[in-house]
Design a protein around this motif. Structure first.
Motif, mmCIF file in Angstrom:
data_model
loop_
_atom_site.group_PDB
_atom_site.id
_atom_site.type_symbol
_atom_site.label_atom_id
_atom_site.label_comp_id
_atom_site.label_asym_id
_atom_site.label_seq_id
_atom_site.Cartn_x
_atom_site.Cartn_y
_atom_site.Cartn_z
ATOM 1 N N MET A 1 0.841 -1.170 0.000
ATOM 2 C CA MET A 1 0.000 0.000 0.000
ATOM 3 C C MET A 1 0.889 1.237 0.000
ATOM 4 S SD MET A 1 -3.173 0.741 2.538
ATOM 5 C CE MET A 1 -4.086 -0.578 1.776
ATOM 6 N N THR A 2 0.503 2.233 -0.784
ATOM 7 C CA THR A 2 1.267 3.472 -0.862
ATOM 8 C C THR A 2 0.321 4.648 -0.771
ATOM 9 O OG1 THR A 2 1.152 3.527 -3.256
ATOM 10 C CG2 THR A 2 3.059 2.414 -2.298
ATOM 11 N N GLY A 3 0.887 5.836 -0.643
ATOM 12 C CA GLY A 3 0.100 7.052 -0.596
ATOM 13 C C GLY A 3 0.248 7.744 0.741
ATOM 14 N N PRO A 4 -0.344 8.927 0.860
ATOM 15 C CA PRO A 4 -0.146 9.730 2.064
ATOM 16 C C PRO A 4 -0.738 9.109 3.327
ATOM 17 C CG PRO A 4 -1.808 10.725 0.648
ATOM 18 C CD PRO A 4 -1.198 9.585 -0.120
ATOM 19 N N ASN A 5 -1.701 8.212 3.193
ATOM 20 C CA ASN A 5 -2.313 7.578 4.360
ATOM 21 C C ASN A 5 -2.052 6.077 4.394
ATOM 22 O OD1 ASN A 5 -3.494 9.970 5.388
ATOM 23 N ND2 ASN A 5 -5.092 9.818 3.838
ATOM 24 N N ALA A 6 -0.906 5.668 3.887
ATOM 25 C CA ALA A 6 -0.614 4.240 3.762
ATOM 26 C C ALA A 6 -0.693 3.506 5.097
ATOM 27 C CB ALA A 6 0.755 4.039 3.120
ATOM 28 N N VAL A 7 -0.082 4.054 6.141
ATOM 29 C CA VAL A 7 -0.082 3.356 7.434
ATOM 30 C C VAL A 7 -1.494 3.268 8.006
ATOM 31 C CG1 VAL A 7 0.762 3.404 9.819
ATOM 32 C CG2 VAL A 7 2.345 3.838 7.934
ATOM 33 N N PRO A 8 -2.247 4.383 8.099
ATOM 34 C CA PRO A 8 -3.612 4.244 8.624
ATOM 35 C C PRO A 8 -4.491 3.314 7.783
ATOM 36 C CG PRO A 8 -2.945 6.540 8.662
ATOM 37 C CD PRO A 8 -1.875 5.785 7.913
ATOM 38 N N GLU A 9 -4.328 3.367 6.462
ATOM 39 C CA GLU A 9 -5.138 2.497 5.610
ATOM 40 C C GLU A 9 -4.764 1.030 5.795
ATOM 41 O OE1 GLU A 9 -4.830 4.086 1.649
ATOM 42 O OE2 GLU A 9 -5.992 5.870 2.188
ATOM 43 N N ARG A 39 -2.733 10.697 13.821
ATOM 44 C CA ARG A 39 -1.362 11.078 13.468
ATOM 45 C C ARG A 39 -1.074 10.870 11.984
ATOM 46 N NH1 ARG A 39 2.268 11.671 17.720
ATOM 47 N NH2 ARG A 39 3.445 12.701 16.097
ATOM 48 N N ALA A 40 -2.106 10.738 11.162
ATOM 49 C CA ALA A 40 -1.932 10.479 9.725
ATOM 50 C C ALA A 40 -1.052 11.529 9.058
ATOM 51 C CB ALA A 40 -3.287 10.397 9.026
ATOM 52 N N ALA A 41 -1.210 12.784 9.424
ATOM 53 C CA ALA A 41 -0.408 13.853 8.803
ATOM 54 C C ALA A 41 1.074 13.695 9.130
ATOM 55 C CB ALA A 41 -0.904 15.225 9.256
ATOM 56 N N ASP A 42 1.382 13.179 10.329
ATOM 57 C CA ASP A 42 2.782 12.948 10.715
ATOM 58 C C ASP A 42 3.341 11.667 10.097
ATOM 59 O OD1 ASP A 42 2.815 15.237 12.420
ATOM 60 O OD2 ASP A 42 1.754 14.051 13.932
ATOM 61 N N LEU A 43 2.469 10.697 9.874
ATOM 62 C CA LEU A 43 2.900 9.419 9.299
ATOM 63 C C LEU A 43 3.053 9.517 7.776
ATOM 64 C CD1 LEU A 43 0.562 7.120 11.397
ATOM 65 C CD2 LEU A 43 3.067 7.227 11.575
ATOM 66 N N GLY A 44 2.313 10.393 7.130
ATOM 67 C CA GLY A 44 2.338 10.527 5.670
ATOM 68 C C GLY A 44 3.721 10.721 5.078
ATOM 69 N N PRO A 45 4.521 11.655 5.609
ATOM 70 C CA PRO A 45 5.856 11.873 5.037
ATOM 71 C C PRO A 45 6.772 10.648 5.107
ATOM 72 C CG PRO A 45 5.232 13.723 6.414
ATOM 73 C CD PRO A 45 4.188 12.654 6.616
ATOM 74 N N LEU A 46 6.503 9.737 6.012
ATOM 75 C CA LEU A 46 7.330 8.530 6.126
ATOM 76 C C LEU A 46 7.207 7.661 4.880
ATOM 77 C CD1 LEU A 46 6.502 7.472 9.799
ATOM 78 C CD2 LEU A 46 8.391 8.904 8.994
ATOM 79 N N LEU A 120 16.095 10.796 12.929
ATOM 80 C CA LEU A 120 14.880 10.467 13.672
ATOM 81 C C LEU A 120 14.039 11.728 13.832
ATOM 82 C CD1 LEU A 120 16.501 8.244 16.425
ATOM 83 C CD2 LEU A 120 14.982 7.460 14.600
ATOM 84 N N PRO A 121 12.754 11.657 13.473
ATOM 85 C CA PRO A 121 11.895 12.823 13.696
ATOM 86 C C PRO A 121 11.745 13.086 15.194
ATOM 87 C CG PRO A 121 10.609 10.964 12.856
ATOM 88 C CD PRO A 121 12.040 10.537 12.863
ATOM 89 N N SER A 122 11.290 14.278 15.541
ATOM 90 C CA SER A 122 11.241 14.666 16.955
ATOM 91 C C SER A 122 10.396 13.711 17.797
ATOM 92 C CB SER A 122 10.731 16.103 17.100
ATOM 93 O OG SER A 122 9.428 16.214 16.568
ATOM 94 N N ASP A 123 9.308 13.204 17.272
ATOM 95 C CA ASP A 123 8.429 12.300 18.029
ATOM 96 C C ASP A 123 8.602 10.856 17.546
ATOM 97 O OD1 ASP A 123 6.501 11.530 19.838
ATOM 98 O OD2 ASP A 123 4.813 12.151 18.590
ATOM 99 N N TRP A 124 9.857 10.452 17.313
ATOM 100 C CA TRP A 124 10.129 9.168 16.670
ATOM 101 C C TRP A 124 9.616 7.972 17.463
ATOM 102 C CZ3 TRP A 124 13.231 5.514 19.002
ATOM 103 C CH2 TRP A 124 14.090 5.952 20.009
ATOM 104 N N ARG A 125 9.660 8.013 18.784
ATOM 105 C CA ARG A 125 9.204 6.851 19.577
ATOM 106 C C ARG A 125 7.727 6.574 19.311
ATOM 107 N NH1 ARG A 125 12.182 9.412 24.054
ATOM 108 N NH2 ARG A 125 14.104 8.258 24.330
ATOM 109 N N ARG A 126 6.904 7.602 19.418
ATOM 110 C CA ARG A 126 5.461 7.436 19.231
ATOM 111 C C ARG A 126 5.141 7.063 17.786
ATOM 112 N NH1 ARG A 126 1.107 5.667 21.367
ATOM 113 N NH2 ARG A 126 -0.748 6.770 20.776
ATOM 114 N N LEU A 127 5.778 7.721 16.826
ATOM 115 C CA LEU A 127 5.524 7.398 15.420
ATOM 116 C C LEU A 127 5.926 5.964 15.097
ATOM 117 C CD1 LEU A 127 6.632 10.718 13.667
ATOM 118 C CD2 LEU A 127 4.294 9.899 14.080
#
Length: 166
Positions: A1-9, A39-46, A120-127
């Motif tokens: 799966m790809t795209g800006p909401n890949a992880v939530p989807e 957190r979809a907006a934060d996960l999207g760039p990954l 590592l992004p600033s909130d890397w543990r939670r992400l």
């Protein structure tokens, strides 16, 4: 799966599995869905990160040796699930039980990771924990997972989605 909401989807797809639903209660499934979409907006760039990702990175698959009185990674085993993706996939699976109040190998891990060229992004543990929900969901949707693993993964999911301490 790809795209800006890949992880939530991907998490949504796993949560739709009747096998997963038979193992994880409805309120926990709902909280997992809300947590990852919040957190979809934060996960999207990954999604745009393209690195070699092991996808089963944990202490059972890392061999170390003592070199000049310091532990060094000698080998990483078991690469059959490797893909191209965000390194947070492996970070999440390597720290399954780390929390803010019990950070495990921190700060040694993050210092070594960044010294080795990683970012590592600033909130890397939670992400990383939220990214790991996708892996956990895929495992929970598999039919032949031993009961003791199901219990452990259910507990892991509940710990992942619990509110962060203020």
């Amino acid at each position: 799966m790809t795209g800006p909401n890949a992880v939530p989807e991907l998490v949504d797809g796993c949560l739709a599995s009747p096998i997963l639903r038979s193992r994880l209660d409805e309120p926990t499934c709902d909280r997992a869905k809300r947590a990852v979409w919040a957190r979809a907006a934060d996960l999207g760039p990954l999604e745009g990160e393209c690195r070699l990702v092991h996808c089963d990175f944990n202490n059972r698959n890392v061999l170390v040796r003592s070199e000049r009185r310091r532990w060094q990674v000698a080998a990483v085993l078991d690469w059959e699930y490797a893909v191209s993706g965000s390194p947070l996939v492996d970070v999440g699976s390597f720290f399954p039980y780390a929390t803010e109040d019990n950070p495990s190998l921190e700060p040694r891990f993050s210092r070594g990771y960044e010294r080795g060229g990683g970012h590592l992004p600033s909130d890397w543990r939670r992400l990383a924990r939220l990214v790991d929900l996708a892996n956990l969901g895929e495992l929970m949707a598999e039919p032949d997972v031993p009961h003791e693993i199901v219990v452990e993964v259910c507990n892991h999911v509940r710990m992942t989605i619990r509110p962060s301490p203020s």
